[in-house]
Design an enzyme around this catalytic site. Structure first.
Site, short mmCIF file in Angstrom:
data_model
loop_
_atom_site.label_atom_id
_atom_site.label_comp_id
_atom_site.label_asym_id
_atom_site.label_seq_id
_atom_site.Cartn_x
_atom_site.Cartn_y
_atom_site.Cartn_z
N LYS A 69 0.52 -0.42 19.96
CA LYS A 69 1.66 0.39 19.53
C LYS A 69 2.36 0.98 20.75
O LYS A 69 1.70 1.30 21.76
CB LYS A 69 1.13 1.51 18.64
CG LYS A 69 2.17 2.37 17.97
CD LYS A 69 1.48 3.29 16.97
CE LYS A 69 2.48 4.25 16.35
NZ LYS A 69 1.84 5.19 15.43
N SER A 164 3.21 5.65 10.76
CA SER A 164 4.22 5.23 11.70
C SER A 164 3.85 3.98 12.50
O SER A 164 4.67 3.49 13.28
CB SER A 164 4.48 6.36 12.69
OG SER A 164 3.29 6.71 13.30
N SER A 188 -0.98 7.66 9.92
CA SER A 188 -0.10 6.66 10.52
C SER A 188 -0.70 5.28 10.71
O SER A 188 0.05 4.36 11.01
CB SER A 188 0.39 7.15 11.89
OG SER A 188 1.11 8.33 11.71
#
Lengths: 517, 100
Positions: A69, A164, A188
């Protein structure tokens, strides 16, 4: 499986890498990646191939494409956190988890998309645009959702990935990598895992190092692991967990990597069903799935009991206060002087800071910083911040009481509904959405407990739905054993990506149910 | 309770993010309203919790220099610099006050 294939020479790391890279190119419309590190990936793959030729692979992960990420620092590679503030920022160092992956020979194919600074629950608020859920393009969704629409209708019906860590989940789900690292502060990692039909593991706070992870809430952030099956998650966990002298919030106990039993046995366990997780807004089909899962455990001989976590509904409010407060502090480092975006205003330091931050952050981040500062004002500190900390203790206490009474693992839904279409999702603002979507996953972060989302079934609309297991602190082995048993029982269908199939038919054939363990 | 202009001004100075428009104020009001739900919970006698690892001892390592000397890499990311200094505009000039 893929790891074994690499070892036996059925496929070479460079071939694997090239296939993944070309798959990334053909799934560009998903917008899962911010940066695709083609050159370095191929170089890493070549080095890996050399090791295999010599018969000296570094481990299970050698040669396996992984994605990270974009809020983890990666040396020499742009790290943006999907924000204008860090566009063009090339990290000078590797985050510990990235370093550990590279040390094992993994091939980093790219940095994945996210909500700006990991704030959000849809992966829609980053500056590089929203991430599309690969299931929007699956045959399963198309059949259920829009059997007779024309292509422009189809364009607007794509669903979000959840957030997220949406990019990471989409990357794993669309076969462009075999494992991905996300971050989990309020759900997330588990939220997008449930929406994209992959396994999302949130380890216990303090197990995996946060060094190099650009922090959101220091007391709740953890790196999360996204994989296609529970065994893979256990393998990656084994490689990433452990004390790190560079992160003082990692525990010093030596971590023993474990292998999950082939035939997990849940008959001696006690599964708790927290009744407060039957939250308003929970889709009836998810409720049904939840009870079906509970019955599965009952039939296997486990003790399934209803438990109560009375402060569950305050966890979102508590999170709201604590998160904004920590964000206000953590975002203070972005002033444009040492790194990142810098505004051209030059009249005074303060006006330069203010302009830089206005230009660099989007409305969500700015809103949170402002609220956070409000809650931290001297006149509000006791009433909001300290109060939230007290509520946090009550929430953590709820959990320890339940676990202390003999329950081993809690079973809950991960999300309230299946993935929403993008056009619907953006009708409400970020804070409302986060408050709605994080409700089932947030409490585990409050208490620092490990939790995992396992894909359970497809919804009426043909989209994945996941169920969540929450375990005791540092008892990941037990948690993952239960998750693996459940995964075996459920036999979640693989995604059938149509458009991509046309281009890379044999890649999919090879990798459709591929795991690397 | 409504957010007064003084508080907003003070916040702007503390936060250094521009949120002077009415949308920003509204957002803040909603956030405060949302957070007010916390007061429904009875927390008499409850100790605030700073960290979930509070029962453990913090790890301290020996006072030895193990890394550093990375000036060149760090300076690469700064936009305005002179030799090994970061250049900032003149300081101690307060922001203009919020007029409403």
């Amino acid at each position: 499986q893929v790891s074994a294939a690499l070892r036996e020479g059925q496929i070479t790391p460079t071939e694997l890498c090239q296939r993944c890279l070309s798959l990334i190119k053909s799934t560009k419309f998903l917008n899962a990646y911010i940066t695709v590190t083609e050159e370095t990936a191929l170089k890493q793959a070549e080095e890996s191939e050399e090791r295999f030729r010599r018969g000296q692979p570094l481990g299970v992960l050698d040669g396996i494409p992984v994605a990270v990420k974009d809020n983890f620092n990666t040396a020499g590679i742009e790290t943006t956190c999907a924000s204008n503030m860090l566009k063009g920022y090339i990290s000078p160092y590797n985050a510990t988890v990235v370093q550990k992956l590279l040390d094992q020979g993994a091939v980093l194919v790219g940095k994945t998309n996210l909500d700006e600074f990991a704030m959000g629950s849809g992966s829609t608020d980053g500056v590089f645009g929203p991430v599309r859920n690969p299931w929007s393009y699956s045959r399963q969704y198309k059949e259920k959702c829009a059997p007779k629409s024309h292509s422009e209708d189809k364009e607007s019906k794509w669903v979000i990935t959840g957030g997220s860590s949406g990019g990471s989940a989409a990357a794993v789900s669309s076969f462009t990598c075999f494992a991905a690292v996300g971050s989990d502060t309020g759900g997330s990692t588990r939220n997008p895992a449930a929406h994209c039909g992959v396994v999302g593991l949130k380890p216990t706070y303090g197990l995996i190092s946060r060094h190099g992870l650009i922090p959101l809430v220091n007391s709740m952030d953890v790196p999360g692991i996204l994989t296609r099956c529970v065994d893979d998650a256990a393998v990656v966990l084994g490689l990433l967990a452990g004390h790190d002298p560079k992160d003082s919030t990692t525990i010093q106990d030596k971590f023993k990597p474990f292998e999950l039993p082939n035939l997990p046995d849940v008959s001696k366990l006690s599964i708790g069903i927290p009744k407060e997780y039957h939250a308003p807004g929970l889709a009836s089909e998810i409720l049904a799935l939840w009870s079906k899962a509970a019955d599965l455990f009952k039939k296997a001989g486990a003790k399934v009991i209803e438990v109560s976590l009375p402060h569950t509904r305050y966890s979102i409010v508590c999170y709201h206060v604590l998160c904004t407060a920590e964000v206000a502090s953590n975002m203070a480092r972005f002033d444009g002087l040492e790194y990142g975006h810098r505004s051209d205003t030059n009249q005074s330091t303060e006006s330069m800071y203010a302009a830089t931050r206005r230009e660099g952050f989007n409305a969500v981040v700015r809103g949170r910083i402002l609220s956070g500062n409000y809650f931290l004002l001297k006149q509000n500190y006791e009433r909001y911040f300290v109060k939230a900390q007290q509520v946090r203790r009550l929430i953590a206490h709820d959990f320890s009481k339940v676990f202390g009474s003999g329950v081993d693992v809690l079973l809950t839904p991960t999300t309230l509904t299946d993935a929403a279409p993008y056009t619907e999702f953006i009708r409400e603002d970020n804070r409302t959405r986060s408050a709605q979507d994080d409700i089932l996953t947030q409490a585990a972060n409050m208490a620092g407990l490990p939790a995992i989302s396992v894909p359970a079934a497809l919804s009426k609309r043909g989209l994945p739905v996941g169920l969540q297991f929450i375990g005791r602190s540092f008892q990941e082995k037990q948690l993952l054993t239960v998750a693996k048993w459940f995964e075996k029982q459920v036999e979640f269908p693989g995604i059938q990506l149509e458009e991509v199939k046309r281009h890379d038919h044999d890649v999919l054939q090879h990798q459709k149910s591929a795991s690397f363990s | 309770q409504a957010v007064t202009v003084e508080v907003l001004d003070h916040l702007e100075r503390l936060a250094l993010v521009d949120f002077r428009d009415s949308e920003g104020v509204e957002r803040l009001q909603k956030a405060i309203q949302f957070a007010d739900q916390l007061h429904e919970v009875n927390t008499d006698g409850v100790e605030p919790m700073d960290s979930v690892l509070e029962d453990r001892c913090l790890y301290l390592r020996g006072d030895d220099v193990t890394e550093g000397n990375c000036t060149k890499e760090l300076m690469k990311n700064a936009r305005e610099k002179v030799e090994e200094y970061f250049v900032a505009p003149p300081g101690n000039i307060p922001l203009p006050k919020l007029e409403e």
